[in-house]
Enzyme design. Structure first.
Site, short mmCIF file in Angstrom:
data_model
loop_
_atom_site.label_atom_id
_atom_site.label_comp_id
_atom_site.label_asym_id
_atom_site.label_seq_id
_atom_site.Cartn_x
_atom_site.Cartn_y
_atom_site.Cartn_z
N PRO A 79 0.81 -1.22 0.00
CA PRO A 79 0.00 0.00 0.00
C PRO A 79 0.84 1.26 0.00
O PRO A 79 1.79 1.40 0.78
CB PRO A 79 -0.81 -0.14 1.29
CG PRO A 79 -1.01 -1.62 1.40
CD PRO A 79 0.30 -2.21 0.93
N CYS A 80 0.49 2.19 -0.90
CA CYS A 80 1.37 3.33 -1.19
C CYS A 80 0.93 4.63 -0.53
O CYS A 80 1.60 5.64 -0.66
CB CYS A 80 1.45 3.55 -2.71
SG CYS A 80 -0.16 3.95 -3.46
N GLN A 81 -0.19 4.63 0.19
CA GLN A 81 -0.67 5.88 0.78
C GLN A 81 0.37 6.57 1.66
O GLN A 81 0.43 7.80 1.68
CB GLN A 81 -1.96 5.64 1.58
CG GLN A 81 -3.14 5.22 0.75
CD GLN A 81 -3.26 3.71 0.65
OE1 GLN A 81 -2.29 3.00 0.82
NE2 GLN A 81 -4.45 3.23 0.37
#
Length: 385
Positions: A79-81
């Protein structure tokens, strides 16, 4: 070759790696909509995913040890958030940072290679130390953080181990590369960072696939090639591309032209005005309400599209739009967005327009995953892991 797919999303990375010859023994994703998309395509018998085993759940609860020595590749897009330019920029203070789980999967499975993808924001100066921390953990996954040890102290121990020349235990040769997907034939200016590693005992010598497409080649094609004729555009509507002063007719670039939005959407009826023809195409329904405003102006037809976004403000902030030559805008349909991400036309996305656009905005372009996967596969022994 067998693989393990983490943070699978809607399956872009996995489908591309399937096309490159990898077959996942497990595909892990926590999001129910993404899992429903994959399961629906499994039920429809879509070739790339029909044999996937899909595990819906928290990757932190998965025991990877049973896969030790049984797989060639671990892949995924953590996940890149925490690192996204549009997110809250929490990085290592963000509970959504799943790189520790990706590294644990490598440590416990000991694959021949791994491929991880993340957003360009991870390479920003403010995250530089954490970027290096991730890379060193992937190079030396056996050097685990001690109980209660913060990341900075663990980072220092990794640096000390790395510079000591000690190669005991599990080690990988890691290549990191910031990639513009357009340079590899994807009709989208999508910059992402890849971590690709090969287990050290394999003694693999590898480099990231070289660019095959370029902006200059597109400019040349629009000035001197058959781009406009191919799309049957009347002369009065042909635009002079930006940067035309740097490309001469005599110096035709060796690369292939960047693929444009117009290239990607070729053959699809306009969903706003051709309702009957659009209705028979999967996920190709007009979505009203698009408007242009500062910072959200849409993607011109005759350039690669801007980066598709998952977004947190509205539906990707209103940016996932087509900008017509007359200045009007409309939202991309799900099918058009899937074309920009190079998903096959028979791949069906599950959920509302906003939900499916979120899946697409988070996806790895299928063809980019295939390019990387094919190069990795060529360097792996065709024997047991």
């Amino acid at each position: 070759m067998k693989s393990l797919e983490l943070f699978a999303g809607a399956g872009g990375l996995g489908i591309g790696l399937h096309d490159a010859g990898f077959r996942p023994v497990n595909v892990i994703e926590w999001d129910s909509y993404c899992c429903d998309t994959i399961r629906e395509n499994k039920a429809r018998g879509l070739h790339a995913v029909k044999n996937w085993k899909v595990t819906q759940g928290d990757v932190r609860k998965v025991d990877f040890k049973p896969y030790n020595g049984k797989i060639q590749l671990v892949s995924g897009g953590p996940p890149c958030q925490p690192f996204s330019l549009g997110g809250k920029h929490g990085a290592y203070d963000d509970v959504r940072d799943m790189f520790p789980q990706a590294i644990r999967a490598v440590r416990e499975t000991r694959p021949q290679a791994f491929v991880f993808e993340n957003v360009k924001g991870l390479t920003r100066n403010s995250f530089r130390n954490y970027f290096e921390y991730v890379r060193l953990q992937l190079e030396h996954p056996d050097i685990k953080a001690k109980r209660g040890e913060d990341w900075a102290n663990h980072f220092a121990r990794l640096e000390q181990h790395h510079t000591s020349g000690n190669r005991a235990g599990l080690n990988y040769r890691v290549v990191t590369q910031l990639v513009n997907a357009a340079d590899h034939g994807i009709p989208q200016k999508r910059e992402r960072v890849f971590f690709v590693g090969f287990r050290e005992d394999l003694a693999v010598s590898w480099h990231f696939p070289l660019a095959t497409h370029s902006q200059d080649a597109l400019i040349w094609d629009q000035l001197h090639g058959d781009y406009w004729d191919r799309h049957q555009i009347a002369r009065k509507f042909r635009l002079c591309p930006k940067g035309s002063d740097r490309v001469s007719k005599q110096d035709k670039p060796s690369e292939r032209p960047w693929r444009t939005t117009r290239d990607a959407l070729f053959g699809l009826p306009d969903p706003e005005f051709e309702h009957e023809n659009s209705a028979i195409i999967l996920n190709h329904r007009f979505q009203s309400g698009a408007r242009s405003y500062k910072g959200h102006t849409g993607s011109p037809l005759d350039e690669p599209a801007k980066t598709l976004k998952a977004g947190v403000h509205g539906v990707p902030g209103g940016e996932n739009m087509l900008l017509r030559p007359d200045g009007s805008v409309r939202y991309f349909t799900v099918r058009e967005s899937a074309r920009l991400q190079t998903f096959p036309d028979d791949f069906l996305f599950h959920g509302s327009w906003g939900e499916t656009m979120r899946q697409l905005g988070n996806a790895v372009p299928v063809d980019l995953a295939r390019v990387v996967g094919e190069s990795v596969a060529e360097h792996l022994p065709r024997t047991a892991a």
